[in-house]
Each structure stands twice: as C-alpha cells, then as structure tokens.
Motif scaffolding. Structure first.
Motif, PDB file in Angstrom:
ATOM      1  N   ASP A   1       0.828  -1.210   0.000  1.00 33.39           N
ATOM      2  CA  ASP A   1       0.000   0.000   0.000  1.00 33.39           C
ATOM      3  C   ASP A   1       0.861   1.257   0.000  1.00 33.39           C
ATOM      4  N   ASP A   2       2.020   1.169   0.649  1.00 33.04           N
ATOM      5  CA  ASP A   2       2.924   2.312   0.723  1.00 33.04           C
ATOM      6  C   ASP A   2       3.863   2.401  -0.484  1.00 33.04           C
ATOM      7  N   GLY A   3       3.703   1.487  -1.434  1.00 31.98           N
ATOM      8  CA  GLY A   3       4.462   1.568  -2.673  1.00 31.98           C
ATOM      9  C   GLY A   3       5.731   0.748  -2.737  1.00 31.98           C
ATOM     10  N   HIS A   4       5.944  -0.142  -1.758  1.00 32.86           N
ATOM     11  CA  HIS A   4       7.156  -0.948  -1.755  1.00 32.86           C
ATOM     12  C   HIS A   4       6.911  -2.304  -2.417  1.00 32.86           C
ATOM     13  N   PRO A   5       7.800  -2.757  -3.290  1.00 29.33           N
ATOM     14  CA  PRO A   5       7.730  -4.144  -3.748  1.00 29.33           C
ATOM     15  C   PRO A   5       8.083  -5.080  -2.596  1.00 29.33           C
ATOM     16  N   VAL A   6       7.447  -6.231  -2.547  1.00 28.94           N
ATOM     17  CA  VAL A   6       7.596  -7.142  -1.414  1.00 28.94           C
ATOM     18  C   VAL A   6       7.766  -8.574  -1.908  1.00 28.94           C
ATOM     19  N   ILE A   7       8.646  -9.301  -1.251  1.00 33.57           N
ATOM     20  CA  ILE A   7       8.794 -10.747  -1.412  1.00 33.57           C
ATOM     21  C   ILE A   7       8.494 -11.386  -0.071  1.00 33.57           C
ATOM     22  N   VAL A   8       7.698 -12.439  -0.049  1.00 36.76           N
ATOM     23  CA  VAL A   8       7.461 -13.164   1.198  1.00 36.76           C
ATOM     24  C   VAL A   8       7.830 -14.634   1.008  1.00 36.76           C
ATOM     25  N   SER A   9       8.308 -15.230   2.083  1.00 37.17           N
ATOM     26  CA  SER A   9       8.442 -16.684   2.113  1.00 37.17           C
ATOM     27  C   SER A   9       7.236 -17.255   2.839  1.00 37.17           C
ATOM     28  N   TYR A  10       6.895 -18.495   2.491  1.00 36.11           N
ATOM     29  CA  TYR A  10       5.792 -19.165   3.174  1.00 36.11           C
ATOM     30  C   TYR A  10       6.107 -20.640   3.300  1.00 36.11           C
ATOM     31  N   ARG A  11       5.528 -21.257   4.342  1.00 34.84           N
ATOM     32  CA  ARG A  11       5.799 -22.662   4.618  1.00 34.84           C
ATOM     33  C   ARG A  11       4.825 -23.587   3.914  1.00 34.84           C
ATOM     34  N   ARG A  12       3.545 -23.203   3.899  1.00 32.24           N
ATOM     35  CA  ARG A  12       2.502 -24.022   3.271  1.00 32.24           C
ATOM     36  C   ARG A  12       1.625 -23.163   2.383  1.00 32.24           C
ATOM     37  N   GLU A  13       1.150 -23.748   1.305  1.00 32.01           N
ATOM     38  CA  GLU A  13       0.241 -23.040   0.413  1.00 32.01           C
ATOM     39  C   GLU A  13      -1.069 -22.751   1.142  1.00 32.01           C
ATOM     40  N   ARG A  14      -1.552 -21.510   1.008  1.00 33.14           N
ATOM     41  CA  ARG A  14      -2.793 -21.088   1.656  1.00 33.14           C
ATOM     42  C   ARG A  14      -3.603 -20.278   0.647  1.00 33.14           C
ATOM     43  N   PRO A  15      -4.932 -20.286   0.785  1.00 36.40           N
ATOM     44  CA  PRO A  15      -5.762 -19.529  -0.160  1.00 36.40           C
ATOM     45  C   PRO A  15      -5.413 -18.048  -0.219  1.00 36.40           C
ATOM     46  N   GLU A  16      -5.032 -17.461   0.924  1.00 31.32           N
ATOM     47  CA  GLU A  16      -4.758 -16.028   0.942  1.00 31.32           C
ATOM     48  C   GLU A  16      -3.513 -15.655   0.141  1.00 31.32           C
ATOM     49  N   LEU A  17      -2.638 -16.620  -0.139  1.00 26.59           N
ATOM     50  CA  LEU A  17      -1.441 -16.314  -0.916  1.00 26.59           C
ATOM     51  C   LEU A  17      -1.797 -15.875  -2.331  1.00 26.59           C
ATOM     52  N   GLU A  18      -2.849 -16.445  -2.898  1.00 31.96           N
ATOM     53  CA  GLU A  18      -3.253 -16.057  -4.248  1.00 31.96           C
ATOM     54  C   GLU A  18      -3.693 -14.599  -4.285  1.00 31.96           C
ATOM     55  N   ALA A  19      -4.377 -14.172  -3.234  1.00 32.10           N
ATOM     56  CA  ALA A  19      -4.767 -12.764  -3.156  1.00 32.10           C
ATOM     57  C   ALA A  19      -3.543 -11.863  -3.048  1.00 32.10           C
ATOM     58  N   MET A  20      -2.528 -12.313  -2.330  1.00 33.56           N
ATOM     59  CA  MET A  20      -1.300 -11.532  -2.220  1.00 33.56           C
ATOM     60  C   MET A  20      -0.592 -11.452  -3.563  1.00 33.56           C
TER      61      MET A  20
ATOM     62  N   PRO B   1       8.139 -20.405  -1.644  1.00 36.30           N
ATOM     63  CA  PRO B   1       8.052 -21.437  -0.603  1.00 36.30           C
ATOM     64  C   PRO B   1       9.402 -21.623   0.073  1.00 36.30           C
ATOM     65  N   ALA B   2       9.365 -21.948   1.350  1.00 34.51           N
ATOM     66  CA  ALA B   2      10.611 -22.114   2.106  1.00 34.51           C
ATOM     67  C   ALA B   2      10.401 -23.092   3.247  1.00 34.51           C
ATOM     68  N   ASP B   3      11.385 -23.942   3.463  1.00 37.01           N
ATOM     69  CA  ASP B   3      11.401 -24.855   4.599  1.00 37.01           C
ATOM     70  C   ASP B   3      12.633 -24.537   5.427  1.00 37.01           C
ATOM     71  N   PHE B   4      12.425 -23.803   6.522  1.00 40.54           N
ATOM     72  CA  PHE B   4      13.540 -23.397   7.373  1.00 40.54           C
ATOM     73  C   PHE B   4      13.841 -24.419   8.467  1.00 40.54           C
ATOM     74  N   SER B   5      13.197 -25.579   8.424  1.00 43.33           N
ATOM     75  CA  SER B   5      13.424 -26.583   9.463  1.00 43.33           C
ATOM     76  C   SER B   5      14.699 -27.382   9.238  1.00 43.33           C
ATOM     77  N   SER B   6      15.371 -27.163   8.110  1.00 40.35           N
ATOM     78  CA  SER B   6      16.644 -27.844   7.847  1.00 40.35           C
ATOM     79  C   SER B   6      17.612 -26.854   7.217  1.00 40.35           C
ATOM     80  N   GLU B   7      18.896 -27.078   7.403  1.00 37.47           N
ATOM     81  CA  GLU B   7      19.896 -26.201   6.795  1.00 37.47           C
ATOM     82  C   GLU B   7      19.809 -26.260   5.276  1.00 37.47           C
TER      83      GLU B   7
END
Length: 237
Positions: free
Chosen positions: A25-44, A53-59
């Motif tokens: 909303d403030d005009g910044h491009p954004v990248i997000v990581s996520y663990r599981r696919e969710r319906p709200e991600l499509e809106a984003m 997608p990211a799995d931070f549970s392992s190196e």
C-alpha cells in the motif's frame, strides 16, 4: 520508496501478511516466504507480492531458499525475519529434535540469510538498508510451556546485537519484541480477557501496531542494535 523489494519471511499469514500488504500500500515491492500453500497467498500474488516457498526446518532448506531468492532479485531494501514456530515443549523422545527445529527456524535461518544476503542489501543503492528480527516478549521472561521457543527467540535477540555491530554503518539491524497482538481463531472470550489482563494497556491491539513499529525502524537512519518492545506495558504487571 525503493525499487528494491523488502523480504518478509513467514509472510503468508497473520502479522507477516499484514505488514506485507501495508508495505505494498505504501508503494514498496515485497517478497514473502511461506511454509505451506494457503488460499490467501493467491490474493497476495494478485497484488504483486512475490511468494517463495521455504522450509527453514533444515539447513538444506534454508540454503535452497537463499539460492532461489538470489535468482528472484539482485537487491533488497530490507529483510524482516518473521518466520516463526510457536511450538510448546515436548517431553518425549522427540524433545531434542523439536528444539533443533526451533533453533533452525528462529536462529539458523536468520543467521545464514543475513550473512549470505548482505550483498543484496548492499546492492540496494538506497541510503538506508535494514534487517529486522521479530523476537518475542518471552525472550526475556522465559516460558513454562515454551522454553525451547523462548530460548531460540532470545538467541535471535542476541544476534541482533552481533549483526548490528558487524554490519554497521551500512546496514541497520534491530528487533521487535511483541507480546499479545492478535487472538487466534478459536480463542474464546474468557481467554481473551485473561490475555488482556497480562498487560498494563489491557487490550488486543491488532497487527497495525507491529507495522507502525516496523515503519519506525525502516524510516529512522540513526537506530541500530535495539530491541523495540511492543507489549502494552506487560513488564509493569
């Protein structure tokens, strides 16, 4: 506003999603990581937010994410380490493995991302570049039921000091330590009242207070190495 994106780990829901959408909303491009696919991600995605997608549970999962992030962008304006796992302590044979998972999510992922993505921040071309660690009120108080979580968040809070000294003056490194901000789905009125009573302000403020705190850090060129409490005066109780 910068042309370089802001990365928010764990940005697909709750506080991370709120901050991601407010930044857009403030005009910044954004990248997000996520663990599981969710319906709200499509809106984003429909709003132009890049989702990885990211799995931070392992190196290996952390390093894979870093490689894909570098394939997505050549610079970053800021990194917000929001990925978290609010897991209670376990007391069986898996207790050690559970602790190690929290260590990797809360400490190893930020540690490796900070080190290996420093070059992306330096390539931003803006006068201010930031790293923000999302810690927790319990990092300083401890927790009877979430000792491993509290310890790993305390470690992240300490990394704030180390990276602030290491990366100064080019990159500012700070932390935000929330207490109760939002209720979870299924929390009843009785739980809400008990939760609100833990702070001097006696309220559930909502995610906007976290965005205000993040915005303060992103906009202030003379702050580094601090942890900003957002706890409604909980330390006064």
């Amino acid at each position: 506003m910068s042309a370089a994106p802001i990365l928010i780990t764990g940005g697909g829901r709750r506080l991370g999603r709120h901050c991601a959408e407010r930044l857009v909303d403030d005009g910044h491009p954004v990248i997000v990581s996520y663990r599981r696919e969710r319906p709200e991600l499509e809106a984003m995605r429909s709003r132009g937010i890049v989702t990885l997608p990211a799995d931070f549970s392992s190196e290996a999962g952390i390093l894979d994410f870093i490689a894909r992030l570098k394939g997505e962008t050549k610079s970053l304006r800021a990194i917000v380490h929001n990925a978290s796992d609010w897991a209670p302590d376990s007391f069986g044979d898996d207790a050690g493995a559970d602790f190690e998972r929290l260590f990797r999510v809360h400490m190893l992922a930020p540690y490796l991302i900070n080190l290996q993505c420093r070059e992306l921040l330096e390539a931003c071309g803006e006068p201010q570049r930031d790293i923000v660690h999302m810690t927790d009120y319990v990092a300083r108080k401890g927790s009877k039921r979430h000792a491993a979580y509290a310890a790993s968040k305390a470690g992240l809070e300490n990394l704030t000091l180390s990276f602030a000294a290491m990366f100064a003056p080019e990159i500012q490194v700070n932390a935000i330590a929330p207490a109760l901000i939002m209720l979870n789905q299924g929390d009843d009125a009785h739980y809400a009242e008990r939760a609100k009573a833990k702070s001097a302000m006696g309220m559930v403020p909502g995610p906007g207070v976290i965005y205000q705190s993040l915005r303060y850090l992103l906009d202030n060129r003379y702050v580094t190495g601090i942890t900003l409490p957002v706890d409604g005066g909980r330390h006064l109780r």
